[in-house]
Design a protein around this motif. Structure first.
Motif, PDB file in Angstrom:
ATOM      1  N   GLU A 176       0.831  -1.205   0.000  1.00  0.00           N
ATOM      2  CA  GLU A 176       0.000   0.000   0.000  1.00  0.00           C
ATOM      3  C   GLU A 176       0.872   1.264   0.000  1.00  0.00           C
ATOM      4  OE1 GLU A 176      -3.108   2.180   3.009  1.00  0.00           O
ATOM      5  OE2 GLU A 176      -3.228  -0.007   2.849  1.00  0.00           O
ATOM      6  N   TRP A 177       1.942   1.265   0.770  1.00  0.00           N
ATOM      7  CA  TRP A 177       2.846   2.418   0.854  1.00  0.00           C
ATOM      8  C   TRP A 177       3.412   2.766  -0.532  1.00  0.00           C
ATOM      9  CZ3 TRP A 177       4.124   6.137   4.164  1.00  0.00           C
ATOM     10  CH2 TRP A 177       5.304   6.853   3.938  1.00  0.00           C
ATOM     11  N   TYR A 178       3.772   1.729  -1.297  1.00  0.00           N
ATOM     12  CA  TYR A 178       4.361   1.947  -2.625  1.00  0.00           C
ATOM     13  C   TYR A 178       3.319   1.974  -3.742  1.00  0.00           C
ATOM     14  CZ  TYR A 178       9.020   1.531  -0.662  1.00  0.00           C
ATOM     15  OH  TYR A 178      10.172   1.744   0.060  1.00  0.00           O
ATOM     16  N   GLY A 179       2.049   1.879  -3.394  1.00  0.00           N
ATOM     17  CA  GLY A 179       1.006   1.927  -4.404  1.00  0.00           C
ATOM     18  C   GLY A 179       0.887   0.662  -5.229  1.00  0.00           C
ATOM     19  N   VAL A 180       1.294  -0.455  -4.657  1.00  0.00           N
ATOM     20  CA  VAL A 180       1.241  -1.743  -5.354  1.00  0.00           C
ATOM     21  C   VAL A 180      -0.069  -2.440  -4.994  1.00  0.00           C
ATOM     22  CG1 VAL A 180       2.283  -4.042  -5.466  1.00  0.00           C
ATOM     23  CG2 VAL A 180       3.738  -2.000  -5.458  1.00  0.00           C
ATOM     24  N   PRO A 181      -0.843  -2.859  -5.987  1.00  0.00           N
ATOM     25  CA  PRO A 181      -2.109  -3.550  -5.677  1.00  0.00           C
ATOM     26  C   PRO A 181      -1.857  -4.928  -5.071  1.00  0.00           C
ATOM     27  CG  PRO A 181      -1.701  -3.553  -8.051  1.00  0.00           C
ATOM     28  CD  PRO A 181      -0.609  -2.720  -7.426  1.00  0.00           C
ATOM     29  N   LEU A 182      -2.661  -5.267  -4.091  1.00  0.00           N
ATOM     30  CA  LEU A 182      -2.634  -6.593  -3.477  1.00  0.00           C
ATOM     31  C   LEU A 182      -4.082  -6.981  -3.234  1.00  0.00           C
ATOM     32  CD1 LEU A 182      -1.152  -9.019  -2.316  1.00  0.00           C
ATOM     33  CD2 LEU A 182      -0.839  -7.750  -0.186  1.00  0.00           C
ATOM     34  N   ALA A 183      -4.681  -7.524  -4.285  1.00  0.00           N
ATOM     35  CA  ALA A 183      -6.121  -7.798  -4.267  1.00  0.00           C
ATOM     36  C   ALA A 183      -6.506  -8.917  -3.305  1.00  0.00           C
ATOM     37  CB  ALA A 183      -6.599  -8.151  -5.679  1.00  0.00           C
ATOM     38  N   ARG A 184      -5.648  -9.929  -3.176  1.00  0.00           N
ATOM     39  CA  ARG A 184      -5.998 -11.096  -2.354  1.00  0.00           C
ATOM     40  C   ARG A 184      -4.867 -11.394  -1.373  1.00  0.00           C
ATOM     41  NH1 ARG A 184      -6.227 -12.343  -7.385  1.00  0.00           N
ATOM     42  NH2 ARG A 184      -4.742 -14.030  -7.257  1.00  0.00           N
ATOM     43  N   PRO A 185      -4.721 -10.584  -0.319  1.00  0.00           N
ATOM     44  CA  PRO A 185      -3.649 -10.853   0.652  1.00  0.00           C
ATOM     45  C   PRO A 185      -3.738 -12.269   1.195  1.00  0.00           C
ATOM     46  CG  PRO A 185      -4.756  -8.779   1.146  1.00  0.00           C
ATOM     47  CD  PRO A 185      -5.557  -9.456   0.068  1.00  0.00           C
ATOM     48  N   GLY A 186      -2.593 -12.918   1.286  1.00  0.00           N
ATOM     49  CA  GLY A 186      -2.558 -14.293   1.772  1.00  0.00           C
ATOM     50  C   GLY A 186      -2.623 -15.325   0.665  1.00  0.00           C
ATOM     51  N   ASP A 187      -3.047 -14.926  -0.529  1.00  0.00           N
ATOM     52  CA  ASP A 187      -3.061 -15.832  -1.671  1.00  0.00           C
ATOM     53  C   ASP A 187      -1.629 -15.913  -2.204  1.00  0.00           C
ATOM     54  OD1 ASP A 187      -4.555 -17.199  -4.042  1.00  0.00           O
ATOM     55  OD2 ASP A 187      -3.222 -15.707  -4.964  1.00  0.00           O
ATOM     56  N   PRO A 188      -1.055 -17.111  -2.315  1.00  0.00           N
ATOM     57  CA  PRO A 188       0.347 -17.222  -2.722  1.00  0.00           C
ATOM     58  C   PRO A 188       0.687 -16.509  -4.024  1.00  0.00           C
ATOM     59  CG  PRO A 188      -0.478 -19.346  -2.003  1.00  0.00           C
ATOM     60  CD  PRO A 188      -1.657 -18.412  -2.055  1.00  0.00           C
ATOM     61  N   GLY A 189      -0.172 -16.624  -5.017  1.00  0.00           N
ATOM     62  CA  GLY A 189       0.091 -15.970  -6.301  1.00  0.00           C
ATOM     63  C   GLY A 189       0.049 -14.459  -6.185  1.00  0.00           C
ATOM     64  N   ALA A 190      -0.968 -13.946  -5.497  1.00  0.00           N
ATOM     65  CA  ALA A 190      -1.096 -12.496  -5.321  1.00  0.00           C
ATOM     66  C   ALA A 190       0.057 -11.950  -4.482  1.00  0.00           C
ATOM     67  CB  ALA A 190      -2.442 -12.164  -4.673  1.00  0.00           C
TER      68      ALA A 190
END
Length: 180
Positions: A103-117
């Motif tokens: 979030e700090w760097y503006g990187v999307p992380l749609a599914r935290p905890g999902d290995p691929g995401a």
């Protein structure tokens, strides 16, 4: 082997082959990691000492060849975006979870905890840190790996329980039957 099959479950009704045996899955994962590192490409891993310690422990537990034996030149080169972020912005308040740093760097992380995401976010965070701090981007792969060893040692010097870089080697304890 299609790495994408590890990132997303096969579609309903698909005949995608998935290892049913954990040892087989671990061996395939270790082979992918070994092949990648043997090519001298950076392996980007968020909190690498923890992740690689767990991988090492599971390989040993399942009596598989650990990364140290698969990679006689060493488990390198690695890029741990957490180590990079802590180095370039050591006094920033707040947590250093992947979600918070992304979030700090503006990187999307749609599914935290999902290995691929999580893997994709870790790669994008590493790229964002390098883009924001050009001296990092100028380091060669071996130099970046070496610098991270020093930075991680400094970052964890007051934390005696922190895993070693790049991982803490573990040996299984001999099994002893319960006392009657």
């Amino acid at each position: 082997m299609d790495v994408g099959s590890w990132i997303q479950p096969p579609a309903a009704g698909s005949d995608a082959a998935r290892p049913a045996d954990p040892a087989q899955a671990l061996d395939e994962l270790a082979t992918l990691v070994t092949d990648h590192l043997s090519s001298k490409e950076l392996l980007v891993v968020w909190f690498a000492p923890y992740v690689l310690t767990m991988l090492h422990a599971e390989l040993v537990r399942h009596e598989l060849v650990p990364l140290t034996e698969r990679l006689p030149a060493g488990v390198a080169p690695l890029c741990d975006p957490l180590v990079l972020d802590r180095h370039v912005d050591r006094y920033r308040p707040g947590t250093r979870s992947l979600r918070a740093v992304a979030e700090w760097y503006g990187v999307p992380l749609a599914r935290p905890g999902d290995p691929g995401a999580d893997a994709e976010a870790a790669l994008l965070v590493a790229q964002a840190v390098a883009a924001c701090h050009p001296p990092l981007a100028k380091l060669s792969r071996p130099a970046l790996h070496t610098e991270q060893i020093l930075w991680y040692a400094e970052q964890t010097s007051r934390h005696p329980d922190a895993p070693a870089w790049p991982f803490a080697a573990v040996e299984p304890l001999p099994w002893e039957p319960p006392a009657d």
